[in-house]
Design a protein around this motif. Structure first.
Motif, PDB file in Angstrom:
ATOM      1  N   HIS A   1      41.036  43.394  46.215  1.00  0.00           N
ATOM      2  CA  HIS A   1      40.065  43.385  45.268  1.00  0.00           C
ATOM      3  C   HIS A   1      40.220  41.974  44.414  1.00  0.00           C
ATOM      4  O   HIS A   1      39.197  41.407  44.000  1.00  0.00           O
ATOM      5  N   PHE A   2      41.473  41.562  44.350  1.00  0.00           N
ATOM      6  CA  PHE A   2      41.632  40.298  43.936  1.00  0.00           C
ATOM      7  C   PHE A   2      40.940  38.819  44.273  1.00  0.00           C
ATOM      8  O   PHE A   2      40.561  38.114  44.003  1.00  0.00           O
ATOM      9  N   MET A   3      41.374  39.228  46.149  1.00  0.00           N
ATOM     10  CA  MET A   3      40.700  38.217  46.904  1.00  0.00           C
ATOM     11  C   MET A   3      39.169  38.032  46.719  1.00  0.00           C
ATOM     12  O   MET A   3      38.581  37.021  46.465  1.00  0.00           O
ATOM     13  N   ASP A   4      38.718  39.223  46.637  1.00  0.00           N
ATOM     14  CA  ASP A   4      37.139  39.492  46.657  1.00  0.00           C
ATOM     15  C   ASP A   4      36.683  38.786  45.258  1.00  0.00           C
ATOM     16  O   ASP A   4      35.542  38.226  45.428  1.00  0.00           O
ATOM     17  N   VAL A   5      37.386  39.221  43.949  1.00  0.00           N
ATOM     18  CA  VAL A   5      36.660  38.554  42.987  1.00  0.00           C
ATOM     19  C   VAL A   5      36.679  37.154  42.804  1.00  0.00           C
ATOM     20  O   VAL A   5      35.875  36.530  41.895  1.00  0.00           O
ATOM     21  N   PHE A   6      37.703  36.535  43.433  1.00  0.00           N
ATOM     22  CA  PHE A   6      37.742  35.161  43.302  1.00  0.00           C
ATOM     23  C   PHE A   6      36.674  34.341  44.387  1.00  0.00           C
ATOM     24  O   PHE A   6      36.016  33.593  44.147  1.00  0.00           O
ATOM     25  N   THR A   7      36.467  35.130  45.514  1.00  0.00           N
ATOM     26  CA  THR A   7      35.653  34.448  46.617  1.00  0.00           C
ATOM     27  C   THR A   7      34.229  34.859  46.468  1.00  0.00           C
ATOM     28  O   THR A   7      33.290  34.196  46.389  1.00  0.00           O
ATOM     29  N   LEU A   8      34.110  36.267  46.466  1.00  0.00           N
ATOM     30  CA  LEU A   8      32.648  36.785  46.140  1.00  0.00           C
ATOM     31  C   LEU A   8      32.252  36.751  44.850  1.00  0.00           C
ATOM     32  O   LEU A   8      31.051  36.341  44.513  1.00  0.00           O
ATOM     33  N   GLY A   9      33.086  36.959  43.692  1.00  0.00           N
ATOM     34  CA  GLY A   9      32.686  37.052  42.391  1.00  0.00           C
ATOM     35  C   GLY A   9      32.828  35.700  41.728  1.00  0.00           C
ATOM     36  O   GLY A   9      32.390  35.362  40.704  1.00  0.00           O
ATOM     37  N   LYS A  10      33.656  34.480  42.471  1.00  0.00           N
ATOM     38  CA  LYS A  10      33.754  33.345  41.984  1.00  0.00           C
ATOM     39  C   LYS A  10      34.273  33.427  40.330  1.00  0.00           C
ATOM     40  O   LYS A  10      34.322  32.485  39.609  1.00  0.00           O
ATOM     41  N   ALA A  11      34.992  34.178  40.229  1.00  0.00           N
ATOM     42  CA  ALA A  11      35.802  34.154  38.796  1.00  0.00           C
ATOM     43  C   ALA A  11      36.703  33.169  38.807  1.00  0.00           C
ATOM     44  O   ALA A  11      37.238  32.595  39.709  1.00  0.00           O
ATOM     45  N   ASP A  12      37.083  32.685  37.699  1.00  0.00           N
ATOM     46  CA  ASP A  12      37.962  31.763  37.365  1.00  0.00           C
ATOM     47  C   ASP A  12      39.271  32.376  37.085  1.00  0.00           C
ATOM     48  O   ASP A  12      40.504  31.791  37.257  1.00  0.00           O
ATOM     49  N   ALA A  13      39.439  33.623  36.596  1.00  0.00           N
ATOM     50  CA  ALA A  13      40.470  34.361  36.304  1.00  0.00           C
ATOM     51  C   ALA A  13      40.393  35.901  36.637  1.00  0.00           C
ATOM     52  O   ALA A  13      39.090  36.327  36.422  1.00  0.00           O
ATOM     53  N   ALA A  14      41.286  36.800  36.831  1.00  0.00           N
ATOM     54  CA  ALA A  14      40.922  38.186  36.803  1.00  0.00           C
ATOM     55  C   ALA A  14      42.223  38.779  35.951  1.00  0.00           C
ATOM     56  O   ALA A  14      43.300  38.408  36.050  1.00  0.00           O
ATOM     57  N   LEU A  15      41.761  39.592  35.269  1.00  0.00           N
ATOM     58  CA  LEU A  15      42.483  40.484  34.364  1.00  0.00           C
ATOM     59  C   LEU A  15      42.639  41.973  34.818  1.00  0.00           C
ATOM     60  O   LEU A  15      41.543  42.455  35.180  1.00  0.00           O
ATOM     61  N   ALA A  16      43.721  42.470  34.414  1.00  0.00           N
ATOM     62  CA  ALA A  16      43.889  44.111  34.875  1.00  0.00           C
ATOM     63  C   ALA A  16      45.072  44.452  33.960  1.00  0.00           C
ATOM     64  O   ALA A  16      45.812  43.937  33.497  1.00  0.00           O
ATOM     65  N   ALA A  17      44.895  45.872  33.687  1.00  0.00           N
ATOM     66  CA  ALA A  17      46.018  46.293  33.103  1.00  0.00           C
ATOM     67  C   ALA A  17      47.073  47.617  34.016  1.00  0.00           C
ATOM     68  O   ALA A  17      48.044  47.079  34.251  1.00  0.00           O
ATOM     69  N   SER A  18      46.436  48.498  34.078  1.00  0.00           N
ATOM     70  CA  SER A  18      47.264  49.617  34.646  1.00  0.00           C
ATOM     71  C   SER A  18      47.848  49.430  36.004  1.00  0.00           C
ATOM     72  O   SER A  18      49.062  49.818  36.241  1.00  0.00           O
ATOM     73  N   VAL A  19      47.191  48.577  36.938  1.00  0.00           N
ATOM     74  CA  VAL A  19      47.721  48.329  38.111  1.00  0.00           C
ATOM     75  C   VAL A  19      48.906  47.400  38.250  1.00  0.00           C
ATOM     76  O   VAL A  19      50.089  47.800  38.825  1.00  0.00           O
ATOM     77  N   PHE A  20      48.999  46.574  37.023  1.00  0.00           N
ATOM     78  CA  PHE A  20      50.294  45.949  37.006  1.00  0.00           C
ATOM     79  C   PHE A  20      51.422  46.953  36.014  1.00  0.00           C
ATOM     80  O   PHE A  20      52.440  46.829  36.509  1.00  0.00           O
ATOM     81  N   HIS A  21      50.950  47.524  35.196  1.00  0.00           N
ATOM     82  CA  HIS A  21      51.855  48.432  34.301  1.00  0.00           C
ATOM     83  C   HIS A  21      52.600  49.504  35.349  1.00  0.00           C
ATOM     84  O   HIS A  21      53.657  49.894  34.835  1.00  0.00           O
ATOM     85  N   PHE A  22      51.659  50.047  36.068  1.00  0.00           N
ATOM     86  CA  PHE A  22      52.250  51.264  36.991  1.00  0.00           C
ATOM     87  C   PHE A  22      53.050  50.647  37.944  1.00  0.00           C
ATOM     88  O   PHE A  22      53.448  51.448  38.990  1.00  0.00           O
ATOM     89  N   GLY A  23      53.131  49.291  38.366  1.00  0.00           N
ATOM     90  CA  GLY A  23      53.916  48.738  39.537  1.00  0.00           C
ATOM     91  C   GLY A  23      53.054  48.839  40.781  1.00  0.00           C
ATOM     92  O   GLY A  23      53.597  48.853  41.898  1.00  0.00           O
ATOM     93  N   GLU A  24      51.633  49.194  40.772  1.00  0.00           N
ATOM     94  CA  GLU A  24      50.867  49.534  41.933  1.00  0.00           C
ATOM     95  C   GLU A  24      50.723  47.848  42.698  1.00  0.00           C
ATOM     96  O   GLU A  24      50.580  48.083  43.763  1.00  0.00           O
ATOM     97  N   ILE A  25      50.652  47.075  41.722  1.00  0.00           N
ATOM     98  CA  ILE A  25      50.418  45.530  42.159  1.00  0.00           C
ATOM     99  C   ILE A  25      51.506  44.881  41.583  1.00  0.00           C
ATOM    100  O   ILE A  25      51.786  44.929  40.167  1.00  0.00           O
TER     101      ILE A  25
END
Lengths: 196, 250
Positions: B209-233
């Motif tokens: 999803h992070f690859m997609d948000v940078f390539t398809l979504g052209k985002a400059d930055a990606a923010l997330a909370a729970s996937v990091f906090h729960f150690g999923e990513i």
């Protein structure tokens, strides 16, 4: 060693102070001339607008003081730009330590201005330390110093520009070492370890 | 090359991080300073601390917490939540925040964006927009997504930029929490419409999803909370993954 951080009407002075605190360096944030003059190292930080900060420096006679300093001086971000002769930001005459004019970024294609975020530096002078070549540091700026004979590191954004400068006892970085994680810390340490 | 930024977001209530967190190697995962430092060490490019306190009393705790964070953190950080005046923002700047994010207060008082940009510079002002796609419109919501407004995502983002916002933090309410990826179509449209950076939020579930948000979504930055906090990513693994996909990351 005692470090003086020049106190004036610019943002982020505190961030620089906190970084020095993390490095356990003895420092003071001051605009007192005698304190700045007798410090071993001087840091001239800054985030803000060129003309109003230059006016403040002149009003407090800090402009002449900074130019005359003999110990190693480090300009950071706006501090670096103010050390040049002139800035296109509101047509401002600056300190003239580096014989360069500060230019506004003109986006060529889809680049965004200000240049904000993490970008790599290519070092062309050893003062930044050996371990930081091609490492990422954190930038936030809409104006830049072109590459010149005093360039100590180059970054590419829209075109190559000066990420760092050096001339005599004057050192400067366009990025924010205090916000650039371990790489920034190493660069601050390199400056603090310079022998004057 | 300018790197794409990965930004973990921490929700703070009464000076503590909320949302379940299961880090094994942390003595106190509820401590925002310790958690922030951990993310910084792992290679997070920035952090966002969002104050979700309900009372004025708790807000006071937040300003002193921001100061403690500023002492310890060696990467940039944004603070948000309940900022509705220049005085609020100034307090956080004084405490050492690099940026503030404003959301509902900007919707109801758009001049606040101009005033803040003038007082502190655009680089200090992140305008956060929560929007929900309803039929063909992206409807801007306030109050944590509870209240629909008559503003629409694209026109509001443009207005915020013109008023002096330095960045847009766009959260898709349709994608938030679903872990099915970011709102890449809307993000790409925002990218083309704006000159300022866009931070994508809402929908991170896996590395792809992070690859997609940078390539398809052209985002400059990606923010997330729970996937990091729960150690999923994990941030370091995410960076390695993105690098293998030739995306420029630090």
């Amino acid at each position: 060693m005692k470090v003086a951080v020049i106190k004036y009407n610019a943002g982020n002075i505190r961030s620089v102070a906190y970084a020095l605190e993390r490095l356990q360096v003895d420092f003071s944030i001051t605009d007192r001339h005698e304190e700045i003059l007798k410090a071993d190292k001087v840091i001239f930080p800054g985030v803000g607008e060129a003309s109003s900060t230059m006016r403040y420096l002149r009003d407090h006679k800090l402009d002449e003081l900074i130019k005359a300093l003999q110990q190693p001086v480090l300009g950071v971000c706006l501090g670096m730009q103010l050390m040049c002769t002139y800035s296109e930001e509101n047509n401002t005459k600056c300190l003239g330590i580096f014989d360069e004019e500060v230019k506004k970024f003109i986006p060529q294609q889809k680049e965004k201005v200000p240049h904000m975020g993490w970008n790599t530096i290519t070092t062309t002078d050893s003062w930044l330390g050996e371990r930081v070549n091609n490492q990422y540091v954190y930038f936030v700026h809409g104006f830049y110093v072109p590459v010149n004979e005093n360039t100590a590191a180059i970054t590419q954004y829209i075109q190559p520009f000066s990420a760092a400068l050096k001339k005599d006892n004057f050192y400067a970085v366009q990025f924010h070492p205090e916000k650039s994680a371990e790489t920034g810390q190493k660069i601050l340490e390199s400056f603090l370890n310079l022998t004057s | 090359m300018l790197a794409k930024r990965i930004i973990p977001c921490l929700d703070i209530k009464d000076g503590r991080t909320v949302k379940g967190i299961n880090f094994e190697n942390m003595r106190d995962a509820g401590d925002p300073v310790a958690l922030g430092e951990k993310y910084a060490k792992e290679g997070a490019d920035e952090l966002v601390f969002l104050d979700i306190s309900a009372t004025q009393e708790q807000r006071k705790t937040f300003a002193s917490l921001v100061n403690e964070i500023a002492h310890h953190l060696n990467i940039p950080f944004t603070v948000g939540g309940g900022i509705s005046s220049i005085a609020d923002a100034e307090k956080l700047l004084e405490a050492g925040a690099d940026k503030v994010s404003i959301n509902s207060s900007a919707v109801y008082n758009p001049d606040l964006i101009n005033e803040m940009a003038k007082a502190f510079g655009s680089q200090f002002v992140v305008v956060a927009i929560d929007a929900k796609k309803e039929v063909n419109n992206w409807v801007v919501h306030t109050h944590g997504g509870k209240k629909a407004t008559d503003k629409r995502l694209f026109s509001w983002a443009l207005e915020a930029q013109e008023r002096g916002a330095g960045e847009i933090l766009f959260t898709s309410m349709n994608h938030d929490g679903a872990k099915q990826g970011f709102a890449n179509d809307a993000l790409e449209k925002l990218h083309h419409a704006l000159q300022i950076p866009v931070i994508a939020s809402g929908g991170a579930g896996d590395y792809g999803h992070f690859m997609d948000v940078f390539t398809l979504g052209k985002a400059d930055a990606a923010l997330a909370a729970s996937v990091f906090h729960f150690g999923e990513i994990s941030v370091p693994e995410l960076k390695t993954y993105l690098r293998s996909k030739l995306i420029s990351v630090r």
